[in-house]
Design a protein around this motif. Sequence first.
Motif, PDB file in Angstrom:
ATOM      1  N   ALA A  40      43.656  44.675  40.952  1.00 52.06           N
ATOM      2  CA  ALA A  40      42.726  45.026  39.886  1.00 52.06           C
ATOM      3  C   ALA A  40      43.409  44.789  38.548  1.00 52.06           C
ATOM      4  O   ALA A  40      44.642  44.778  38.465  1.00 52.06           O
ATOM      5  CB  ALA A  40      42.310  46.487  40.030  1.00 52.06           C
ATOM      6  N   PRO A  41      42.622  44.609  37.480  1.00 53.00           N
ATOM      7  CA  PRO A  41      43.223  44.365  36.156  1.00 53.00           C
ATOM      8  C   PRO A  41      44.198  45.459  35.767  1.00 53.00           C
ATOM      9  O   PRO A  41      43.884  46.650  35.863  1.00 53.00           O
ATOM     10  CB  PRO A  41      41.998  44.347  35.236  1.00 53.00           C
ATOM     11  CG  PRO A  41      40.879  43.913  36.104  1.00 53.00           C
ATOM     12  CD  PRO A  41      41.150  44.534  37.445  1.00 53.00           C
ATOM     13  N   GLY A  42      45.400  45.062  35.351  1.00 54.51           N
ATOM     14  CA  GLY A  42      46.401  46.016  34.897  1.00 54.51           C
ATOM     15  C   GLY A  42      47.118  46.765  35.990  1.00 54.51           C
ATOM     16  O   GLY A  42      47.905  47.672  35.701  1.00 54.51           O
ATOM     17  N   LYS A  43      46.850  46.405  37.244  1.00 54.44           N
ATOM     18  CA  LYS A  43      47.488  47.094  38.371  1.00 54.44           C
ATOM     19  C   LYS A  43      48.248  46.101  39.230  1.00 54.44           C
ATOM     20  O   LYS A  43      47.936  44.905  39.245  1.00 54.44           O
ATOM     21  CB  LYS A  43      46.426  47.813  39.211  1.00 54.44           C
ATOM     22  CG  LYS A  43      45.734  48.948  38.494  1.00 54.44           C
ATOM     23  CD  LYS A  43      44.821  49.710  39.441  1.00 54.44           C
ATOM     24  CE  LYS A  43      44.172  50.901  38.760  1.00 54.44           C
ATOM     25  NZ  LYS A  43      43.292  51.660  39.687  1.00 54.44           N
ATOM     26  N   PRO A  44      49.258  46.580  39.966  1.00 53.74           N
ATOM     27  CA  PRO A  44      49.983  45.675  40.852  1.00 53.74           C
ATOM     28  C   PRO A  44      49.152  45.302  42.077  1.00 53.74           C
ATOM     29  O   PRO A  44      48.195  46.000  42.434  1.00 53.74           O
ATOM     30  CB  PRO A  44      51.212  46.501  41.256  1.00 53.74           C
ATOM     31  CG  PRO A  44      50.780  47.920  41.125  1.00 53.74           C
ATOM     32  CD  PRO A  44      49.812  47.957  39.984  1.00 53.74           C
ATOM     33  N   ALA A  91      38.221  44.195  42.449  1.00 51.66           N
ATOM     34  CA  ALA A  91      39.523  43.533  42.327  1.00 51.66           C
ATOM     35  C   ALA A  91      39.381  42.087  42.765  1.00 51.66           C
ATOM     36  O   ALA A  91      38.337  41.694  43.314  1.00 51.66           O
ATOM     37  CB  ALA A  91      40.565  44.225  43.194  1.00 51.66           C
ATOM     38  N   VAL A  92      40.442  41.326  42.546  1.00 55.55           N
ATOM     39  CA  VAL A  92      40.550  40.018  43.185  1.00 55.55           C
ATOM     40  C   VAL A  92      41.244  40.243  44.523  1.00 55.55           C
ATOM     41  O   VAL A  92      42.306  40.858  44.580  1.00 55.55           O
ATOM     42  CB  VAL A  92      41.348  39.025  42.326  1.00 55.55           C
ATOM     43  CG1 VAL A  92      41.482  37.683  43.055  1.00 55.55           C
ATOM     44  CG2 VAL A  92      40.670  38.821  40.970  1.00 55.55           C
TER      45      VAL A  92
END
Length: 121
Positions: A40-44, A91-92
């Motif tokens: 997800a954006p900003g997450k590992p 998320a991707v």
Amino acid sequence: QVQLVESGGGLVQPGGSLRLSCAASGSIGSVNTMGWYRQAPGKPRELVAAITSGGSPNYVDSVKGRFTISRDNAKNTVYLQMNSLKPEDTAVYYCNAQVRVRFYTAWSDYWGQGTQVTVSS
């Protein structure tokens, strides 16, 4: 070379379902564990689910009871059935596979290009 091609992402409302697929092709001798990760954006990037060549699955706690991972060894394909989707599942999603070209070569990790999953009303 080995390629992993993913499909099945998209936009879905909360509570909905999606099914991701990932097919491995190329110079494949055998495939070991296959899995799905997400970022997800900003997450590992985190492991969502993985399945061994023998079919034993494991899941991150946040998706247990909602997601099911499966595979078709004859097709070198792994699936992720996602039910009861939540906005935090957005998320991707990346497919991963451990592949070796010959029985005497080392296992190598391969990744798909990623597919976007968006859960929103």
